[in-house]
Write a protein that holds these residues in place. Structure first.
Motif, PDB file in Angstrom:
ATOM      1  N   LYS A 307      -0.605 -18.857 -25.755  1.00  8.84           N
ATOM      2  CA  LYS A 307      -1.158 -19.707 -24.704  1.00  8.84           C
ATOM      3  C   LYS A 307      -1.686 -18.896 -23.524  1.00  8.84           C
ATOM      4  N   MET A 308      -1.298 -17.637 -23.402  1.00  7.40           N
ATOM      5  CA  MET A 308      -1.767 -16.840 -22.281  1.00  7.40           C
ATOM      6  C   MET A 308      -3.277 -16.630 -22.373  1.00  7.40           C
ATOM      7  N   PRO A 309      -4.020 -16.804 -21.264  1.00  5.36           N
ATOM      8  CA  PRO A 309      -5.496 -16.743 -21.309  1.00  5.36           C
ATOM      9  C   PRO A 309      -6.045 -15.467 -21.941  1.00  5.36           C
ATOM     10  N   ALA A 310      -5.489 -14.316 -21.569  1.00  8.88           N
ATOM     11  CA  ALA A 310      -6.004 -13.056 -22.123  1.00  8.88           C
ATOM     12  C   ALA A 310      -5.772 -12.985 -23.618  1.00  8.88           C
ATOM     13  N   VAL A 311      -4.587 -13.382 -24.084  1.00  7.34           N
ATOM     14  CA  VAL A 311      -4.277 -13.351 -25.517  1.00  7.34           C
ATOM     15  C   VAL A 311      -5.146 -14.348 -26.264  1.00  7.34           C
ATOM     16  N   LEU A 312      -5.314 -15.538 -25.707  1.00  5.90           N
ATOM     17  CA  LEU A 312      -6.126 -16.563 -26.368  1.00  5.90           C
ATOM     18  C   LEU A 312      -7.572 -16.098 -26.508  1.00  5.90           C
ATOM     19  N   THR A 313      -8.106 -15.479 -25.463  1.00  6.50           N
ATOM     20  CA  THR A 313      -9.474 -14.952 -25.528  1.00  6.50           C
ATOM     21  C   THR A 313      -9.591 -13.876 -26.598  1.00  6.50           C
ATOM     22  N   PHE A 314      -8.619 -12.961 -26.624  1.00  8.12           N
ATOM     23  CA  PHE A 314      -8.625 -11.906 -27.637  1.00  8.12           C
ATOM     24  C   PHE A 314      -8.575 -12.492 -29.042  1.00  8.12           C
ATOM     25  N   GLY A 530     -19.294  -8.752 -27.908  1.00  3.32           N
ATOM     26  CA  GLY A 530     -18.695  -7.427 -27.889  1.00  3.32           C
ATOM     27  C   GLY A 530     -18.321  -6.954 -26.494  1.00  3.32           C
ATOM     28  N   PRO A 531     -19.230  -7.097 -25.492  1.00  2.58           N
ATOM     29  CA  PRO A 531     -18.865  -6.700 -24.122  1.00  2.58           C
ATOM     30  C   PRO A 531     -17.667  -7.477 -23.574  1.00  2.58           C
ATOM     31  N   LYS A 532     -17.526  -8.737 -23.982  1.00  2.00           N
ATOM     32  CA  LYS A 532     -16.372  -9.523 -23.527  1.00  2.00           C
ATOM     33  C   LYS A 532     -15.077  -8.949 -24.096  1.00  2.00           C
ATOM     34  N   LEU A 533     -15.144  -8.489 -25.355  1.00  2.00           N
ATOM     35  CA  LEU A 533     -13.954  -7.873 -25.946  1.00  2.00           C
ATOM     36  C   LEU A 533     -13.606  -6.574 -25.206  1.00  2.00           C
ATOM     37  N   LYS A 534     -14.614  -5.759 -24.903  1.00  2.04           N
ATOM     38  CA  LYS A 534     -14.366  -4.521 -24.171  1.00  2.04           C
ATOM     39  C   LYS A 534     -13.799  -4.800 -22.776  1.00  2.04           C
ATOM     40  N   LYS A 535     -14.248  -5.876 -22.180  1.00  4.19           N
ATOM     41  CA  LYS A 535     -13.811  -6.204 -20.823  1.00  4.19           C
ATOM     42  C   LYS A 535     -12.324  -6.537 -20.768  1.00  4.19           C
ATOM     43  N   LEU A 536     -11.748  -6.955 -21.903  1.00  2.32           N
ATOM     44  CA  LEU A 536     -10.313  -7.257 -21.929  1.00  2.32           C
ATOM     45  C   LEU A 536      -9.480  -6.023 -21.615  1.00  2.32           C
ATOM     46  N   GLN A 537     -10.052  -4.843 -21.824  1.00  2.00           N
ATOM     47  CA  GLN A 537      -9.329  -3.604 -21.520  1.00  2.00           C
ATOM     48  C   GLN A 537      -9.100  -3.430 -20.022  1.00  2.00           C
ATOM     49  N   ASP A 538      -9.908  -4.137 -19.205  1.00  2.00           N
ATOM     50  CA  ASP A 538      -9.793  -4.024 -17.754  1.00  2.00           C
ATOM     51  C   ASP A 538      -8.743  -4.961 -17.180  1.00  2.00           C
TER      52      ASP A 538
END
Length: 550
Positions: A307-314, A530-538
């Motif tokens: 349910k966490m936003p970052a995990v759900l996005t990933f 792809g850029p959205k996936l890379k942005k998760l690193q930030d």
């Protein structure tokens, strides 16, 4: 490229880490939970809570002081158990090639591909396997022994039925539904056995030697897969046996699938009986809370993580990231068999890849060990997408170089080189994802957290492969040549065409259409998502930490 030679990202899964910690069985979550399985050679085994305990059990300390030689028997037992686990995995990987040689449709292949899902989904029942057991018999043996007995007995029974299910080649085709049910059950049992063995490895070996468990897993599963896939396909092939192993040609191979199932079913029964009678489990700490409460807590924990936003996005991104590779990974090998490449030759191409598959993760990990491992994923993706077009060209080129004696040596060199280069891009993406999962996983619940992320990654490879196989037939265009006013749009129409004296001719192969569509979709994902996936690193560590409530 195929179930035999391509690394299945949606199947078994390489370990994210080794068992170097004892499990704190005093937590609410079930202790020693072994989860997740692998698409690449090896296997995933993670404890639910990898918390270092203040001190190992006294028995473990006394055993560990003696070194690994004193535990050589336990290490060999683990190796044997993982080899047995790899047998049904290898057999399941060989069946699509057998079906293709029997002219099964790609819709049938898509249906059979569900067989490879249990290892990706075993997170769903792993807490139950870990928590429910007969204390008097042993926590791990309570599941291992009955599971392997069922596997052995079912293999022996299926040895009497499998020839009928595969069809006799005289008007009766393969019974794909029954084959899928049979091998799905095999894979489900193998996944359950994997959970039990991974959990047992944590206590079977001393703390100093528990790292050998991951080695046993990787070597054993790979060896079992080799025996059940490459060796079986070679010995089952009449042409291979007649050419390399016989002085007098015979119409069949040295072994049949029926023979193979009976032999390994017997091995399963003998091995399981010896384990049940002779191997005792080491005493574990007794949980102070009810196991059923641990199961409930585990499922709640999984839900709270996702349910966490970052995990759900990933999860949403990684579930769609592999769509562009689905045609190349799931269909190419089957197309090569359809074009006349012997399935045993295709399987044997996996042998020279083993050293490469061992070395690649070691090299790539140097580039993914930093703070931004997904950069490697992003950079490798377009090259892997382009291999989709290269594989399509390879399939188109295959019939043009075929001659009466088979295929020239240079053809196999090209296939092997293509596969090796493809493996570099595949492993670059795989190691990057594993590194990122390890980087963001909350250390307090690392086993559960990482297993969930790996499971989602596996499913991201499973469902596109199934859809890709299913779409080949609908996208293929055929015409009835030699009979007017007849079509070949359906199976019934194709039969009417044949009865009218015509034959169905493919004018547009759905594989090529699908290959182009997949590459376009893949590059679309690469540019837009792809850029959205890379942005998760930030994202900061707080975005990935799960707030637990007791």
């Amino acid at each position: 490229m195929s179930p035999a030679i391509a690394a299945k990202e949606g199947g078994r899964q390489r370990r994210a880490g080794s068992h170097h910690h004892y499990v704190d069985v005093r937590s609410e979550a079930p202790p020693g939970l072994a989860l997740c399985g692998d698409g690449l050679p090896g296997g995933e085994a993670e404890a639910l809570l990898l918390l270092p305990s203040p001190s190992p059990p006294p028995e473990a300390s006394s055993r560990g002081a003696r070194g690994c030689r004193a535990e050589l028997g336990s290490i060999l037992l683990l190796l044997v158990l993982y080899v047995l686990q790899g047998i049904p995995l290898g057999l399941a990987g060989s069946v699509p090639l057998i079906l293709q040689s029997k002219s099964a449709s790609y819709t049938d292949q898509a249906f059979f591909s569900f067989v490879f899902w249990p290892f990706s989904l075993k997170l769903l029942w792993a807490p139950l396997v870990d928590a429910v057991y007969l204390r008097s018999f042993g926590r791990r043996k309570s599941w291992l022994v009955p599971t392997q007995y069922i596997l052995g007995l079912f293999m022996i029974y299926m040895s009497t039925q499998v020839d009928l299910l595969l069809g006799d080649g005289e008007g009766r085709g393969p019974n794909v539904v029954a084959l899928t049910g049979t091998f799905f059950f095999f894979e489900f049992l193998a996944a359950t056995q994997d959970i039990a063995v991974d959990g047992w490895a944590l206590t079977m070996l001393s703390r100093e030697n528990v790292g050998y468990a991951s080695t046993c897993n990787s070597v054993g599963q790979t060896a079992g897969y080799f025996l059940g896939n490459v060796l079986f396909l070679a010995l089952e092939s009449a042409s291979f046996c007649n050419k390399y192993l016989r002085f007098q040609p015979q119409p069949q191979g040295i072994v049949t699938l029926s023979d193979f199932l009976f032999f390994w079913g017997t091995v399963f029964l003998i091995t399981t009986t010896l384990v049940a009678l002779l191997k005792k489990e080491n005493k574990e700490l007794t949980p102070t809370k009810e196991e059923t409460k641990g199961i409930t807590d585990t499922y709640r924990l999984l839900f709270s993580i996702i349910k966490m936003p970052a995990v759900l996005t990933f999860c949403l991104l990684i579930l769609t990231a592999k769509v562009g590779f689905s045609a190349a990974d799931a269909v190419t090998g089957l197309k090569l068999v359809e074009e006349g490449v012997p399935k045993e030759h295709l399987a044997l191409l996996a042998v020279p890849m083993v050293p490469l598959q061992i070395i690649l993760p070691l090299i790539i990990s140097k580039y993914t060990a930093g703070p931004q491992p997904l950069n490697t994923f992003y950079k490798a993706m377009p090259f892997r997408l382009l291999f989709g077009l290269e594989f399509a060209f390879l399939v188109w080129w295959t019939p043009k170089v075929k001659h009466e004696g088979g295929f020239p040596v240079y053809y196999y060199v090209v296939v092997l080189l293509s596969y090796a280069l493809h493996q570099i891009t595949l492993y670059s993406m795989y190691v990057a994802i594993m590194a990122f999962n390890a980087k963001v996983s909350d250390p307090l619940i690392g086993g559960t957290y990482m297993t969930l992320l790996n499971t989602v990654s596996n499913l991201g490879g499973n469902w596109p492969s199934t859809v890709a196989l299913w779409l080949v037939d609908p996208l293929t265009v055929k015409e009835c040549a030699g009979a007017q006013e007849q079509t070949c749009g359906t199976t019934v129409a194709a039969e009417l065409c044949t009865k009218a004296g015509g034959s169905c001719v493919t004018t547009l192969d759905g594989y090529y259409v699908e290959s182009v569509i997949c590459v376009i979709l893949g590059f679309g994902w690469w540019f837009l998502l792809g850029p959205k996936l890379k942005k998760l690193q930030d994202e900061g560590q707080s975005s990935w930490k799960c707030k637990r409530t007791n």
